[in-house]
Design an enzyme around this catalytic site. Structure first.
Site, PDB file in Angstrom:
ATOM      1  CB  ALA A  25      -2.279  -4.997  11.538  1.00  0.00           C
ATOM      2  N   GLY A  27      -6.429  -5.053   7.990  1.00  0.00           N
ATOM      3  CA  GLY A  27      -7.213  -3.851   7.781  1.00  0.00           C
ATOM      4  C   GLY A  27      -8.352  -4.096   6.813  1.00  0.00           C
ATOM      5  CG  MET A  29      -8.701  -1.328   1.245  1.00  0.00           C
ATOM      6  SD  MET A  29      -8.089   0.011   0.193  1.00  0.00           S
ATOM      7  CE  MET A  29      -6.882   0.777   1.234  1.00  0.00           C
ATOM      8  CB  ALA A  30      -3.940  -5.047   2.488  1.00  0.00           C
ATOM      9  CB  VAL A  32       0.457  -5.664   7.560  1.00  0.00           C
ATOM     10  CG1 VAL A  32       1.962  -5.414   7.618  1.00  0.00           C
ATOM     11  CG2 VAL A  32      -0.229  -4.555   6.795  1.00  0.00           C
ATOM     12  CE  LYS A  47      -0.689  -2.447   4.117  1.00  0.00           C
ATOM     13  NZ  LYS A  47      -1.098  -1.067   4.381  1.00  0.00           N
ATOM     14  CG  ASP A 146      -7.691   6.063   3.698  1.00  0.00           C
ATOM     15  OD1 ASP A 146      -7.550   4.837   3.867  1.00  0.00           O
ATOM     16  OD2 ASP A 146      -8.520   6.735   4.333  1.00  0.00           O
TER      17      ASP A 146
END
Length: 662
Positions: A25, A27, A29-30, A32, A47, A146
């Site tokens: 995946a 996202g 910010m990062a 994976v 990650k 978060d």
């Protein structure tokens, strides 16, 4: 051959230990990835922070890595069954990364996208495990900052079936990651809101501060979304959504889903109060309230607020209700149990029986007095007759009179079924819909009670609606290891088959190059998807043959062990020159592969016109107008008597012509 966009990290080895196998995946910010820990021979998740999240200045980058490392050490100390474990951390190409436990399952966001909302039983079960993880972090002095469905992983249940989420294992990820990135953003841009606006606490919007009660607020919003299928606020811009958390109270879930118990409303509203001081102090306090609420809703014998049995026809029901299964504390894992009371349940006291001295004598005297009088005997007979009639009427009413038969609603559309039920005075409820290959969407597949079965007049008929034929898109598994691709396709209810592997210049061996049908194609569940794996870069690189003579091209291909396949076409290029090739130069192929060549047949022939008997200058003008360079011999002002090549000769374009004039 389709062009594939390769991820440069796929197949790479990080820190001499972690072999990147596939991307899971990406996202905000990062990204994976799944990877193999070649030292311990286990599958892990890696990650890696996006380059855009790490400050570009060298000095700020050093501070970012230091903070990221400190946060990683704090997370690694969290040992809890509901926290995604952190095994290692470091930097790769200047970007920080975490090595974490690989959880096979889906995010809570994926579950909600599929189910829209959960029943209270499942929502509270997930909330318990989610809060247990956050409570462990709070005890360690760590604030998540978060909390949202994307950071809650729902692993496969031990029993194997995904139908009931109560038995699933829930794990929370990304503890501290938002804080490490936010600290760097504050240094670079000043105070900046990094939380997700749909779940952000009011104090983060107005003051930019966060503590354990901030996570409590976000967890309350997640519980609201699980119960209702939506977040409380939306807007055209993120800032509009954020300020609604400051200016408005979160509505009770039952205002959106009628029938939810007030216990659930109170639980959500306590967790999402705008004043942080009015919320539970931390996730552990909210966890205790969730467990008490779950026990209260599930124990119908101990709590009168729980809904009465649906089958009890004597109970008036003013609105549809939702029940929650009882969960005894002994059935919870050790980390989720409530503290035991001092001595367990307190025994009920028996009331002392009243004095029975003389009671028998008084009853005997009253009986003698009544039966000794004619009026008394008549009264006894009248009472017996009345009681008999009441019993008979009551028996008829409860056994026959209050019942009617259920109408036939199966195969009707939802609108027609509702209209027919309303005419007959029945209330409709809806069970979980299901897919059906033959029944159109929103038609009735089943009903309970069945048609012609007995039902209380004005009672409730539960309908099962059709979702129509089930169709699903082929997931994108290109660039992933076969094992990961197979698991993802199997989870999507598709049958996996291996196709013939092929060489690929961009993807390492064992990685999925393509699927048939292609990604995004809509298919039936159970459809076969053929997976084509990469064999790595091909051993032979095709040379550039365009512009070479065919004989030279043949010799070059023969040296490489490749087979030419020749086709000829008319061209302005010289005869036997290579005009084009396939595959293109630089393409990897294996020995014996065919290379298709297009070869020039040379320019097409043209006919030389007759100019004999024409004045010499006119003859030259005719020939040159048709592209023939012309040379005049003897008398330029004479008449053409000879020409070479002769008239009607077929020659290549541009062939020189000589005319003799006398």
């Amino acid at each position: 051959m389709d062009t594939q966009v390769a991820d440069t990290l796929l197949g790479s080895l990080i820190d001499g230990r972690y072999r990147i196998r596939g991307r899971v995946a990406r996202g905000g910010m990062a990204t994976v990835y799944t990877a193999t820990d070649e030292r311990l021979e286990r599958t892990v998740a890696v990650k890696i922070i996006h380059p855009t999240q790490a400050p570009e200045a060298r000095s700020r980058m050093a501070g970012f890595v230091e903070r990221f490392t400190d946060e990683a050490k704090t997370i690694a100390r969290l040992t809890h069954p509901n926290v995604v474990a952190v095994y290692d951390q470091g930097t790769h190409g200047g970007l920080p990364y975490l090595v974490m436990e690989y959880v096979r399952g889906r995010t809570l966001r994926d579950v909600l996208a599929e189910r829209r909302r959960l029943n209270p039983d499942e929502a509270l079960a997930i909330a318990e495990q989610m809060l247990a993880a956050i409570a462990a972090a709070h005890r360690a002095g760590l604030v998540h900052r978060d909390v949202k469905p994307e950071n809650v992983l729902v692993a496969e249940a031990p029993a194997g079936g995904p139908a009931n989420l109560v038995d699933s294992v829930v794990k929370v990820a990304d503890f501290g990651l938002a804080r490490a990135v936010e600290a760097s953003a504050e240094e670079e841009n000043g105070n900046q809101l990094m939380a997700t606006v749909a779940y952000v606490a009011p104090e983060l919007v107005t003051e930019g501060r966060a503590d354990t009660r901030t996570d409590v607020y976000s967890a309350g919003i997640v519980l609201f979304e699980m119960l209702t299928g939506r977040v409380p606020y939306d807007g055209d811009r993120p800032v509009d959504v954020a300020w609604q958390h400051v200016d408005r109270d979160v509505p009770a879930p039952s205002t959106l889903v009628p029938g939810l118990h007030r216990v659930l409303d109170d639980l959500v509203q306590r967790a999402t109060r705008r004043d942080p001081g009015a919320r539970p102090a931390d996730a552990g306090a909210l966890l205790a309230e969730v467990q008490v609420a779950r026990d209260d809703l599930g124990n119908a014998n101990s709590h009168t607020a729980v809904l009465r049995r649906l089958g009890d026809d004597t109970t008036p029901m003013s609105q549809p209700t939702m029940a929650v299964a009882a969960v005894r504390p002994a059935e919870r894992p050790a980390w989720a149990r409530l503290p035991e009371g001092g001595g367990g349940q307190r025994p009920h006291r028996r009331r002392a029986a009243p004095e029975s001295v003389g009671v028998g004598a008084r009853l005997a005297g009253a009986r003698t007095q009544i039966m000794g009088s004619p009026r008394g005997r008549l009264a006894i007979a009248a009472v017996a007759v009345v009681l008999g009639l009441v019993a008979a009427l009551g028996g008829w009413w409860f056994g026959v009179g209050r019942y009617t038969v259920a109408p036939q609603l199966v195969s009707l559309s939802k609108a027609d079924a509702e209209a027919q039920a309303a005419r007959a005075g029945f209330t409709l409820a809806y069970d979980q819909p299901r897919y059906d290959e033959k029944a159109p969407k929103d038609s009735v597949l089943g009903q309970n009670p069945a048609s012609a079965a007995r039902i209380v007049k004005g009672g409730t008929i539960t309908l099962t609606l059709s979702l129509g034929p089930e169709r699903l898109p082929v997931p994108d598994v290109v660039g992933k290891d076969f094992e990961l691709a197979q698991a993802e396709l199997t989870d999507a209810k598709l049958v996996v088959a291996k196709g013939a592997a092929r060489y690929d210049d961009n993807l390492p061996a064992g990685v999925v190059v393509a699927t048939e049908p292609k990604m995004g194609t809509v298919v039936k569940p159970g459809s076969k998807v053929t997976v084509v794996l990469s064999k790595g870069k091909a051993p032979i690189s095709v040379p550039n043959l365009v512009g070479k003579n065919i004989n030279e091209a043949r010799a070059t291909l023969a040296q490489l062990g490749l087979t030419p396949v020749e086709t000829y076409k008319d061209s302005d290029k010289p005869k036997d020159e290579v005009l084009g090739q396939s595959p293109a130069d630089g393409t990897g192929v294996e020995k014996g592969a065919q290379v298709k060549l297009q070869i020039s047949k040379g320019p097409p022939a043209v006919v030389v016109p007759r100019v004999i008997d024409l004045p010499c200058q006119q003859a030259k003008q005719v020939l040159e107008s048709q592209g023939f360079p012309t040379t005049i011999q003897l008398n330029p002002n004479g008449v053409a008597r000879f020409q070479n090549p002769g008239e009607n000769s077929q020659v290549p374009p541009g062939t020189p012509v000589t005319i003799t004039c006398l």
